[in-house]
Motif scaffolding. Structure first.
Motif, PDB file in Angstrom:
ATOM      1  N   LEU A   1       0.841  -1.193   0.000  1.00 43.48           N
ATOM      2  CA  LEU A   1       0.000   0.000   0.000  1.00 43.48           C
ATOM      3  C   LEU A   1       0.876   1.242   0.000  1.00 43.48           C
ATOM      4  O   LEU A   1       1.784   1.382   0.816  1.00 43.48           O
ATOM      5  N   GLU A   2       0.580   2.160  -0.915  1.00 41.74           N
ATOM      6  CA  GLU A   2       1.355   3.398  -1.050  1.00 41.74           C
ATOM      7  C   GLU A   2       0.412   4.579  -1.208  1.00 41.74           C
ATOM      8  O   GLU A   2      -0.769   4.414  -1.492  1.00 41.74           O
ATOM      9  N   ASP A   3       0.977   5.778  -1.060  1.00 42.88           N
ATOM     10  CA  ASP A   3       0.262   7.034  -1.293  1.00 42.88           C
ATOM     11  C   ASP A   3      -1.028   7.136  -0.472  1.00 42.88           C
ATOM     12  O   ASP A   3      -2.067   7.552  -0.984  1.00 42.88           O
ATOM     13  N   ILE A   4      -0.955   6.797   0.805  1.00 41.36           N
ATOM     14  CA  ILE A   4      -2.121   6.877   1.678  1.00 41.36           C
ATOM     15  C   ILE A   4      -2.439   8.344   1.942  1.00 41.36           C
ATOM     16  O   ILE A   4      -1.559   9.132   2.271  1.00 41.36           O
ATOM     17  N   ASP A   5      -3.708   8.708   1.767  1.00 38.28           N
ATOM     18  CA  ASP A   5      -4.140  10.088   1.968  1.00 38.28           C
ATOM     19  C   ASP A   5      -5.570  10.090   2.495  1.00 38.28           C
ATOM     20  O   ASP A   5      -6.336   9.158   2.251  1.00 38.28           O
ATOM     21  N   THR A   6      -5.933  11.156   3.201  1.00 34.86           N
ATOM     22  CA  THR A   6      -7.265  11.313   3.771  1.00 34.86           C
ATOM     23  C   THR A   6      -7.906  12.578   3.218  1.00 34.86           C
ATOM     24  O   THR A   6      -7.279  13.641   3.205  1.00 34.86           O
ATOM     25  N   LEU A   7      -9.149  12.453   2.759  1.00 34.04           N
ATOM     26  CA  LEU A   7      -9.916  13.579   2.225  1.00 34.04           C
ATOM     27  C   LEU A   7     -11.202  13.738   3.024  1.00 34.04           C
ATOM     28  O   LEU A   7     -11.718  12.765   3.583  1.00 34.04           O
ATOM     29  N   LEU A   8     -11.755  14.945   3.046  1.00 33.86           N
ATOM     30  CA  LEU A   8     -13.047  15.196   3.679  1.00 33.86           C
ATOM     31  C   LEU A   8     -14.168  14.839   2.706  1.00 33.86           C
ATOM     32  O   LEU A   8     -14.185  15.329   1.565  1.00 33.86           O
ATOM     33  N   CYS A   9     -15.096  14.008   3.129  1.00 32.76           N
ATOM     34  CA  CYS A   9     -16.207  13.605   2.261  1.00 32.76           C
ATOM     35  C   CYS A   9     -17.020  14.801   1.788  1.00 32.76           C
ATOM     36  O   CYS A   9     -17.432  14.859   0.629  1.00 32.76           O
ATOM     37  N   ARG A  10     -17.240  15.772   2.682  1.00 31.64           N
ATOM     38  CA  ARG A  10     -18.101  16.917   2.340  1.00 31.64           C
ATOM     39  C   ARG A  10     -17.534  17.774   1.213  1.00 31.64           C
ATOM     40  O   ARG A  10     -18.250  18.579   0.626  1.00 31.64           O
TER      41      ARG A  10
END
Length: 123
Positions: free
Chosen positions: A29-38
């Protein structure tokens, strides 16, 4: 000769955030990122934003873990597979028991489920 099945897009949606990763080789697994759903009108828009950010366009398989109650779920999920041109979009329920442990256990579990669905071994 069949096309390379990697990278694969993996996601874990909570009530407010979505975490994405690319599986670039079996179990990697690479390039893990978190985004806001809204910030995104649809799951497809969030996925496309993530893919653009990591410079990847040729994804054929994706799996996403969803919470049991996602506000406006049908509208947010609508046309995701078709919009991104995916061969496979596997949707998983957060209620399923984890398939892996560790810091990235949710994404690793999504990865393992996708391998199982595609009939592939997962280490």
């Amino acid at each position: 000769m069949s096309p390379n099945p990697y990278p694969r897009l993996l996601g874990d949606v909570t009530g407010s955030h979505v975490r994405f990763a690319l599986e670039t080789a079996p179990g990697v697994l690479e390039d893990i990122d978190t985004l806001l759903c809204r910030d995104y009108p649809t799951l497809a828009a969030a996925m496309q934003h993530y893919l653009d950010g990591v410079g990847t366009r040729a994804v054929q398989h994706a799996a996403v873990r969803l919470p049991p109650a996602l506000d406006n779920a049908l509208a947010w999920l609508a046309h995701t597979r078709q919009t991104l041109g995916l061969s496979t979009l596997l949707l998983l329920d957060h209620g399923c028991p984890p398939l892996a442990s560790g810091a990235d256990s949710a994404l690793a579990g999504v990865c393992a489920a996708l391998h199982h669905y595609l009939g592939e071994p997962y280490a």
